[in-house]
Motif scaffolding. Structure first.
Motif, PDB file in Angstrom:
ATOM      1  N   ARG A  29       0.870  -1.234   0.125  1.00  0.00           N
ATOM      2  CA  ARG A  29       0.024   0.000  -0.146  1.00  0.00           C
ATOM      3  C   ARG A  29       0.774   1.359  -0.068  1.00  0.00           C
ATOM      4  O   ARG A  29       1.950   1.237   0.535  1.00  0.00           O
ATOM      5  CB  ARG A  29      -0.873  -0.085   1.334  1.00  0.00           C
ATOM      6  N   VAL A  30       0.128   2.216  -0.669  1.00  0.00           N
ATOM      7  CA  VAL A  30       0.769   3.601  -0.409  1.00  0.00           C
ATOM      8  C   VAL A  30      -0.515   4.288   0.189  1.00  0.00           C
ATOM      9  O   VAL A  30      -1.386   4.286  -0.168  1.00  0.00           O
ATOM     10  CB  VAL A  30       1.235   4.157  -1.694  1.00  0.00           C
ATOM     11  N   GLY A  31      -0.149   5.109   1.505  1.00  0.00           N
ATOM     12  CA  GLY A  31      -1.283   5.523   2.042  1.00  0.00           C
ATOM     13  C   GLY A  31      -1.961   4.308   2.503  1.00  0.00           C
ATOM     14  O   GLY A  31      -1.549   3.129   2.829  1.00  0.00           O
ATOM     15  N   LYS A  32      -3.183   4.510   2.284  1.00  0.00           N
ATOM     16  CA  LYS A  32      -4.172   3.500   2.893  1.00  0.00           C
ATOM     17  C   LYS A  32      -4.490   2.542   1.609  1.00  0.00           C
ATOM     18  O   LYS A  32      -5.482   1.712   1.837  1.00  0.00           O
ATOM     19  CB  LYS A  32      -5.421   3.750   3.718  1.00  0.00           C
ATOM     20  N   LYS A  33      -4.156   2.914   0.406  1.00  0.00           N
ATOM     21  CA  LYS A  33      -4.584   2.430  -0.935  1.00  0.00           C
ATOM     22  C   LYS A  33      -3.781   1.185  -1.255  1.00  0.00           C
ATOM     23  O   LYS A  33      -2.380   1.349  -1.203  1.00  0.00           O
ATOM     24  CB  LYS A  33      -4.567   3.154  -1.889  1.00  0.00           C
ATOM     25  N   ILE A  34      -4.235   0.148  -1.577  1.00  0.00           N
ATOM     26  CA  ILE A  34      -3.545  -1.081  -2.182  1.00  0.00           C
ATOM     27  C   ILE A  34      -3.311  -1.046  -3.427  1.00  0.00           C
ATOM     28  O   ILE A  34      -4.359  -0.753  -4.417  1.00  0.00           O
ATOM     29  CB  ILE A  34      -4.320  -2.356  -1.777  1.00  0.00           C
ATOM     30  N   PHE A  35      -1.918  -1.213  -3.767  1.00  0.00           N
ATOM     31  CA  PHE A  35      -1.755  -1.097  -5.338  1.00  0.00           C
ATOM     32  C   PHE A  35      -1.405  -2.527  -5.794  1.00  0.00           C
ATOM     33  O   PHE A  35      -1.084  -3.200  -6.908  1.00  0.00           O
ATOM     34  CB  PHE A  35      -0.561  -0.244  -5.818  1.00  0.00           C
ATOM     35  N   ALA A  36      -0.991  -3.583  -4.695  1.00  0.00           N
ATOM     36  CA  ALA A  36      -0.602  -4.868  -5.364  1.00  0.00           C
ATOM     37  C   ALA A  36      -0.868  -5.784  -3.775  1.00  0.00           C
ATOM     38  O   ALA A  36      -0.705  -5.510  -3.042  1.00  0.00           O
ATOM     39  CB  ALA A  36       0.789  -5.067  -5.585  1.00  0.00           C
ATOM     40  N   THR A  37      -1.108  -7.419  -4.278  1.00  0.00           N
ATOM     41  CA  THR A  37      -1.351  -8.072  -3.439  1.00  0.00           C
ATOM     42  C   THR A  37      -0.573  -9.257  -3.979  1.00  0.00           C
ATOM     43  O   THR A  37      -0.325  -9.434  -5.217  1.00  0.00           O
ATOM     44  CB  THR A  37      -2.770  -8.751  -3.151  1.00  0.00           C
TER      45      THR A  37
END
Length: 119
Positions: A29-37
């Motif tokens: 995450r960057v901030g609270k946003k997921i960009f990858a799992t």
């Protein structure tokens, strides 16, 4: 091979990225946003891409990079087979996913400059 420690290292190399659990999988995450799992069992990453980037990356080979097969896929979530994806493509897709959710001040740090158009 970009799995799993190398993938983790790549994802965490982006500014202000953190790793946190998301259900039973690591998420980046960057901030609270997921960009990858990262799905270690299936040796697969799932990335948040723009519609345009998803279309572009899936042109390579839809058995390696493909939309999640449901409404999440229509929102840009894209699976990447970590056992078969070329290293440079993984880096490019991960960068695109990071830039999709990162604040502009961070995205401009990692996004390559757009080529200048000649008129």
């Amino acid at each position: 091979m970009p799995f799993p420690d190398h993938f983790r290292q790549l994802a965490l190399s982006f500014p202000e990225t953190t790793e946190q659990p998301h259900f039973e999988k690591p998420s980046f995450r960057v901030g609270k946003k997921i960009f990858a799992t990262l799905n270690m069992k299936e040796q697969r990453a799932t990335l948040k891409l723009s519609e345009r980037d998803q279309d572009l990356f899936t042109l390579y080979d839809r058995t390696i990079i493909y939309p999640v097969p449901n409404n999440w896929g229509q929102q840009g979530w894209t699976h990447v087979d970590l056992t078969r994806v070329p290293e440079e493509m993984l880096k490019d897709a991960l960068t695109a996913a990071y830039c999709e959710v990162a604040p502009a001040r961070l995205a401009t740090i990692v996004k390559p400059p757009a080529p200048e158009e000649e008129f």
